[in-house]
Design a protein around this motif. Structure first.
Motif, PDB file in Angstrom:
ATOM      1  N   LEU A   1       0.859  -1.168   0.000  1.00 25.83           N
ATOM      2  CA  LEU A   1       0.000   0.000   0.000  1.00 25.83           C
ATOM      3  C   LEU A   1       0.900   1.224   0.000  1.00 25.83           C
ATOM      4  O   LEU A   1       1.745   1.376   0.879  1.00 25.83           O
ATOM      5  CB  LEU A   1      -0.904   0.020   1.245  1.00 25.83           C
ATOM      6  CG  LEU A   1      -1.719   1.289   1.453  1.00 25.83           C
ATOM      7  CD1 LEU A   1      -2.746   1.454   0.326  1.00 25.83           C
ATOM      8  CD2 LEU A   1      -2.422   1.234   2.806  1.00 25.83           C
TER       9      LEU A   1
ATOM     10  N   LEU B   1       0.610   5.137   0.105  1.00 22.31           N
ATOM     11  CA  LEU B   1      -0.327   6.215   0.393  1.00 22.31           C
ATOM     12  C   LEU B   1       0.385   7.548   0.202  1.00 22.31           C
ATOM     13  O   LEU B   1       1.315   7.880   0.932  1.00 22.31           O
ATOM     14  CB  LEU B   1      -0.830   6.077   1.836  1.00 22.31           C
ATOM     15  CG  LEU B   1      -1.912   7.019   2.295  1.00 22.31           C
ATOM     16  CD1 LEU B   1      -3.167   6.844   1.451  1.00 22.31           C
ATOM     17  CD2 LEU B   1      -2.223   6.754   3.759  1.00 22.31           C
TER      18      LEU B   1
ATOM     19  N   GLU C   1      -6.304   0.433  -7.658  1.00 20.87           N
ATOM     20  CA  GLU C   1      -6.811   1.568  -6.911  1.00 20.87           C
ATOM     21  C   GLU C   1      -7.395   1.070  -5.595  1.00 20.87           C
ATOM     22  O   GLU C   1      -8.005   0.000  -5.541  1.00 20.87           O
ATOM     23  CB  GLU C   1      -7.879   2.306  -7.712  1.00 20.87           C
ATOM     24  CG  GLU C   1      -7.376   2.924  -9.002  1.00 20.87           C
ATOM     25  CD  GLU C   1      -6.619   4.209  -8.776  1.00 20.87           C
ATOM     26  OE1 GLU C   1      -6.809   4.844  -7.734  1.00 20.87           O
ATOM     27  OE2 GLU C   1      -5.836   4.571  -9.679  1.00 20.87           O
ATOM     28  N   LEU C   2      -7.233   1.860  -4.547  1.00 18.03           N
ATOM     29  CA  LEU C   2      -7.749   1.484  -3.230  1.00 18.03           C
ATOM     30  C   LEU C   2      -9.253   1.268  -3.274  1.00 18.03           C
ATOM     31  O   LEU C   2      -9.767   0.322  -2.658  1.00 18.03           O
ATOM     32  CB  LEU C   2      -7.386   2.552  -2.192  1.00 18.03           C
ATOM     33  CG  LEU C   2      -7.784   2.244  -0.763  1.00 18.03           C
ATOM     34  CD1 LEU C   2      -7.125   0.960  -0.270  1.00 18.03           C
ATOM     35  CD2 LEU C   2      -7.438   3.406   0.153  1.00 18.03           C
ATOM     36  N   LYS C   3      -9.962   2.078  -4.034  1.00 16.52           N
ATOM     37  CA  LYS C   3     -11.428   1.927  -4.135  1.00 16.52           C
ATOM     38  C   LYS C   3     -11.816   0.563  -4.696  1.00 16.52           C
ATOM     39  O   LYS C   3     -12.850   0.017  -4.335  1.00 16.52           O
ATOM     40  CB  LYS C   3     -12.019   3.057  -4.965  1.00 16.52           C
ATOM     41  CG  LYS C   3     -11.588   3.065  -6.421  1.00 16.52           C
ATOM     42  CD  LYS C   3     -12.224   4.225  -7.184  1.00 16.52           C
ATOM     43  CE  LYS C   3     -11.709   4.356  -8.579  1.00 16.52           C
ATOM     44  NZ  LYS C   3     -11.836   3.199  -9.431  1.00 16.52           N
TER      45      LYS C   3
END
Length: 81
Positions: A50, A52, A75-77
């Motif tokens: 991850l 960020l 993508e995190l979504k």
């Protein structure tokens, strides 16, 4: 690269003063350093990471990942569905 940096900052200075280009190159270098840390800290046993970062850095990370065959971007979504 953010349009603001290339359209505005890169123009700063004169034909024999590249202060704007230097600022843009330092921003680009910072992103390369950040990506280098991701590359260097991943091991063959790691299957996910991850990263960020803020929006302008994220755009650069996306560009770097697209050029690096060792990684695939999600993508995190999409992960949190």
């Amino acid at each position: 690269m953010s349009e603001h940096r290339i359209d505005i900052l890169n123009r700063a200075g004169t034909t024999d003063n590249f202060a704007g280009a230097f600022l843009v190159s330092e921003w680009y270098r910072r992103n390369l350093y950040m990506y280098s840390i991701v590359q260097k800290t991943m091991t063959p046993q790691d299957s996910k990471a991850l990263v960020l970062v803020g929006a302008s850095h994220a755009a650069m990370m996306q560009e770097f990942i697209a050029l690096d065959q060792q990684f695939r971007l999600k993508e995190l979504k999409d992960v949190l569905k």
